[in-house]
Design a protein around this motif. Structure first.
Motif, PDB file in Angstrom:
ATOM      1  N   ALA A 166     -14.967  11.748   4.657  1.00 52.78           N
ATOM      2  CA  ALA A 166     -14.836  13.034   5.346  1.00 52.78           C
ATOM      3  C   ALA A 166     -13.783  13.910   4.682  1.00 52.78           C
ATOM      4  O   ALA A 166     -13.927  15.137   4.618  1.00 52.78           O
ATOM      5  CB  ALA A 166     -14.491  12.804   6.808  1.00 52.78           C
ATOM      6  N   MET A 167     -12.723  13.278   4.166  1.00 49.00           N
ATOM      7  CA  MET A 167     -11.687  14.033   3.449  1.00 49.00           C
ATOM      8  C   MET A 167     -12.248  14.659   2.180  1.00 49.00           C
ATOM      9  O   MET A 167     -11.915  15.801   1.831  1.00 49.00           O
ATOM     10  CB  MET A 167     -10.509  13.113   3.107  1.00 49.00           C
ATOM     11  CG  MET A 167      -9.713  12.665   4.312  1.00 49.00           C
ATOM     12  SD  MET A 167      -8.484  11.402   3.880  1.00 49.00           S
ATOM     13  CE  MET A 167      -7.838  11.009   5.509  1.00 49.00           C
ATOM     14  N   ILE A 168     -13.121  13.921   1.479  1.00 55.84           N
ATOM     15  CA  ILE A 168     -13.740  14.455   0.263  1.00 55.84           C
ATOM     16  C   ILE A 168     -14.651  15.629   0.611  1.00 55.84           C
ATOM     17  O   ILE A 168     -14.619  16.677  -0.040  1.00 55.84           O
ATOM     18  CB  ILE A 168     -14.519  13.349  -0.464  1.00 55.84           C
ATOM     19  CG1 ILE A 168     -13.545  12.323  -1.055  1.00 55.84           C
ATOM     20  CG2 ILE A 168     -15.401  13.938  -1.570  1.00 55.84           C
ATOM     21  CD1 ILE A 168     -14.202  11.076  -1.592  1.00 55.84           C
ATOM     22  N   ALA A 169     -15.462  15.471   1.657  1.00 59.16           N
ATOM     23  CA  ALA A 169     -16.352  16.556   2.075  1.00 59.16           C
ATOM     24  C   ALA A 169     -15.557  17.802   2.456  1.00 59.16           C
ATOM     25  O   ALA A 169     -15.868  18.917   2.016  1.00 59.16           O
ATOM     26  CB  ALA A 169     -17.216  16.103   3.254  1.00 59.16           C
ATOM     27  N   ARG A 310      -7.991   5.880  -1.900  1.00 60.55           N
ATOM     28  CA  ARG A 310      -6.584   6.320  -1.888  1.00 60.55           C
ATOM     29  C   ARG A 310      -6.423   7.714  -2.501  1.00 60.55           C
ATOM     30  O   ARG A 310      -5.564   8.491  -2.079  1.00 60.55           O
ATOM     31  CB  ARG A 310      -5.709   5.324  -2.651  1.00 60.55           C
ATOM     32  CG  ARG A 310      -5.613   3.945  -2.017  1.00 60.55           C
ATOM     33  CD  ARG A 310      -4.630   3.060  -2.781  1.00 60.55           C
ATOM     34  NE  ARG A 310      -4.606   1.705  -2.267  1.00 60.55           N
ATOM     35  CZ  ARG A 310      -3.897   1.319  -1.212  1.00 60.55           C
ATOM     36  NH1 ARG A 310      -3.148   2.199  -0.566  1.00 60.55           N
ATOM     37  NH2 ARG A 310      -3.937   0.051  -0.806  1.00 60.55           N
ATOM     38  N   VAL A 311      -7.230   8.021  -3.499  1.00 63.96           N
ATOM     39  CA  VAL A 311      -7.160   9.337  -4.145  1.00 63.96           C
ATOM     40  C   VAL A 311      -7.439  10.433  -3.127  1.00 63.96           C
ATOM     41  O   VAL A 311      -6.738  11.454  -3.077  1.00 63.96           O
ATOM     42  CB  VAL A 311      -8.163   9.408  -5.312  1.00 63.96           C
ATOM     43  CG1 VAL A 311      -8.194  10.819  -5.907  1.00 63.96           C
ATOM     44  CG2 VAL A 311      -7.809   8.390  -6.392  1.00 63.96           C
ATOM     45  N   ALA A 312      -8.457  10.214  -2.294  1.00 62.40           N
ATOM     46  CA  ALA A 312      -8.787  11.193  -1.262  1.00 62.40           C
ATOM     47  C   ALA A 312      -7.711  11.251  -0.189  1.00 62.40           C
ATOM     48  O   ALA A 312      -7.254  12.337   0.204  1.00 62.40           O
ATOM     49  CB  ALA A 312     -10.138  10.845  -0.638  1.00 62.40           C
ATOM     50  N   ARG A 313      -7.294  10.105   0.293  1.00 61.26           N
ATOM     51  CA  ARG A 313      -6.319  10.057   1.393  1.00 61.26           C
ATOM     52  C   ARG A 313      -4.990  10.677   0.987  1.00 61.26           C
ATOM     53  O   ARG A 313      -4.309  11.314   1.815  1.00 61.26           O
ATOM     54  CB  ARG A 313      -6.113   8.613   1.859  1.00 61.26           C
ATOM     55  CG  ARG A 313      -5.124   8.483   3.022  1.00 61.26           C
ATOM     56  CD  ARG A 313      -5.303   7.199   3.782  1.00 61.26           C
ATOM     57  NE  ARG A 313      -6.520   7.182   4.586  1.00 61.26           N
ATOM     58  CZ  ARG A 313      -6.627   7.756   5.765  1.00 61.26           C
ATOM     59  NH1 ARG A 313      -5.616   8.413   6.302  1.00 61.26           N
ATOM     60  NH2 ARG A 313      -7.764   7.683   6.441  1.00 61.26           N
ATOM     61  N   GLU A 314      -4.579  10.498  -0.252  1.00 59.26           N
ATOM     62  CA  GLU A 314      -3.294  11.016  -0.723  1.00 59.26           C
ATOM     63  C   GLU A 314      -3.384  12.439  -1.268  1.00 59.26           C
ATOM     64  O   GLU A 314      -2.380  12.991  -1.722  1.00 59.26           O
ATOM     65  CB  GLU A 314      -2.742  10.082  -1.801  1.00 59.26           C
ATOM     66  CG  GLU A 314      -2.427   8.681  -1.269  1.00 59.26           C
ATOM     67  CD  GLU A 314      -2.137   7.675  -2.374  1.00 59.26           C
ATOM     68  OE1 GLU A 314      -2.099   8.089  -3.566  1.00 59.26           O
ATOM     69  OE2 GLU A 314      -1.969   6.482  -2.051  1.00 59.26           O
ATOM     70  N   GLY A 315      -4.569  13.035  -1.231  1.00 64.01           N
ATOM     71  CA  GLY A 315      -4.727  14.421  -1.685  1.00 64.01           C
ATOM     72  C   GLY A 315      -4.624  14.596  -3.187  1.00 64.01           C
ATOM     73  O   GLY A 315      -4.418  15.719  -3.664  1.00 64.01           O
TER      74      GLY A 315
END
Length: 389
Positions: A166-169, A310-315
């Protein structure tokens, strides 16, 4: 060996367009790309056209249609390329081979697709031609079902990563707000993307509608030239490296979440370019589904296997992060007209490197990566681009 360069481009809006067919979409961009490059039709030595088709239209022989838009190109060699969702990159690489072999100086590449002219159910069946039908044709929800299975495998091994998808979207839709050519310019936000609802139902496995790219119409074109010719024109973006690596078509023949062909393509391209992943300023990658982008973080070297989330979660992949990914909005927001996608990705990267990306522009962009894949990471294309002039 002298590397060819991008010297001009054109790009239609992506979306549900009024253009009735692929011919009209090709006509939108072919002449405009030549004008943007400052190249006369008489100077074009070859044309490559990327159109997937496979049932989107009864009309084939798409390479012949460029001359209908630009009659001066009637006697120029033109060839149609198809390689599933990597069709656009296949057309580009064919043109690069033509130039870098010394057979000509200038080539025109056009990628296009008219996807919305057939019923939605038929679209799903056409796209399944990009999978191994002997084993995968009965998967529910078509190609989304293929990637739904990939997401399930990933979750089984590395935990439920629905939030990171969802963070990527949300990230790609947020980036897409700055792209006037994007199909879906709307910031849905994390909460909407992360919540199953009537407007965001589950499509396949753990994938929701916001995890899936759009069915789009559109076209994009590039003009390529050898370095000597490129230096005489107004702009030049060089292919510092490019790699194409294939993998097995059936998912049963490989680890479905390893994207090994993509990893090998990225590794070879970085080695050829003499760079590390952190030397790149931006990447345009193939987010046909959000889980694909997450695994591609691992393939490109941003994260270890199993840690792409982790890449998505950490921005890290957001604007202002370690390596901005899909500043154009990616396939999620920009859209995914199959034959046009690979060409579009290269146009978006070239715009950044030339400082012509408008609201999308990343300050100081000097080195860009592009990843386009056909099928479920079967045909994998990686380009490393840099400004030459």
């Amino acid at each position: 060996m002298s590397r060819a360069a991008i010297v001009g481009w054109a790009h239609s809006p992506f979306g549900k367009l009024e253009d009735p067919d692929v011919e009209s979409l090709i006509g939108r961009v072919a002449a405009d790309a030549l004008v943007h490059a400052g190249v006369a039709p008489a100077d074009v030595d070859a044309i490559t056209v990327g159109v997937y088709n496979n049932g989107f239209s009864k009309q084939g022989f798409e390479a012949s249609m460029v001359a209908l838009a630009v009659p001066e190109l009637a006697y120029t060699p033109a060839t149609h390329m198809e390689n599933a969702c990597a069709t656009g990159s296949a057309a580009i690489y064919s043109a690069l081979d033509f130039i870098e072999s010394g057979r000509g100086r200038i080539a025109l590449v056009v990628g296009a697709e008219k996807m919305t002219g057939i019923p939605t159910a038929a679209v799903g069946d056409v796209l399944l031609s990009g999978c191994y039908r002997k084993e995968e044709a009965e998967v529910d929800a078509g190609f989304a079902g293929i990637f739904g299975r990939i997401a399930q495998h990933y979750f089984q091994r590395h935990g439920d990563r629905s939030e990171e998808l969802a963070m990527i979207a949300a990230k790609n839709h947020r980036h897409g707000l700055a792209n006037p050519l994007a199909h879906m310019r709307k910031d849905f936000g994390f909460d909407f993307c992360n919540t199953v609802s009537d407007k965001n139902p589950r499509v396949a496995g753990p994938l929701r509608r916001t995890d899936c790219s759009l069915v789009s119409d559109g076209a994009a074109a590039l003009v390529l030239a050898d370095e000597e010719t490129a230096m005489s024109l107004a702009r030049a973006v060089r292919f510092r490296a490019r790699q194409h690596v294939n993998d097995f078509l059936p998912l049963s023949r490989r680890d479905p979440i390893a994207f090994e062909g993509a990893r090998r393509a990225w590794t070879k391209a970085r080695e050829d370019a003499g760079i590390a992943i952190d030397d790149l300023d931006l990447v345009e990658t193939h987010d046909c589904f959000t889980v694909a982008e997450m695994i591609e973080y691992e393939a490109m070297g941003l994260a270890a296997p199993g840690e792409g989330w982790r890449v998505a979660r950490e921005g890290q992949s957001s604007r202002g992060g370690r390596l901005p990914v899909n500043l154009s909005g990616g396939l999620k927001s920009r859209g995914h007209p199959i034959g046009a996608t690979g060409v579009s990705q290269h146009v978006m990267a070239a715009m950044q490197l030339m400082g012509e990306a408008g609201e999308m522009q990343l300050d100081g962009a000097a080195l860009a990566g592009v990843f386009n894949m056909g099928g479920a990471a079967v045909a994998n294309y990686v380009s490393i681009l840099e400004r030459l002039k």
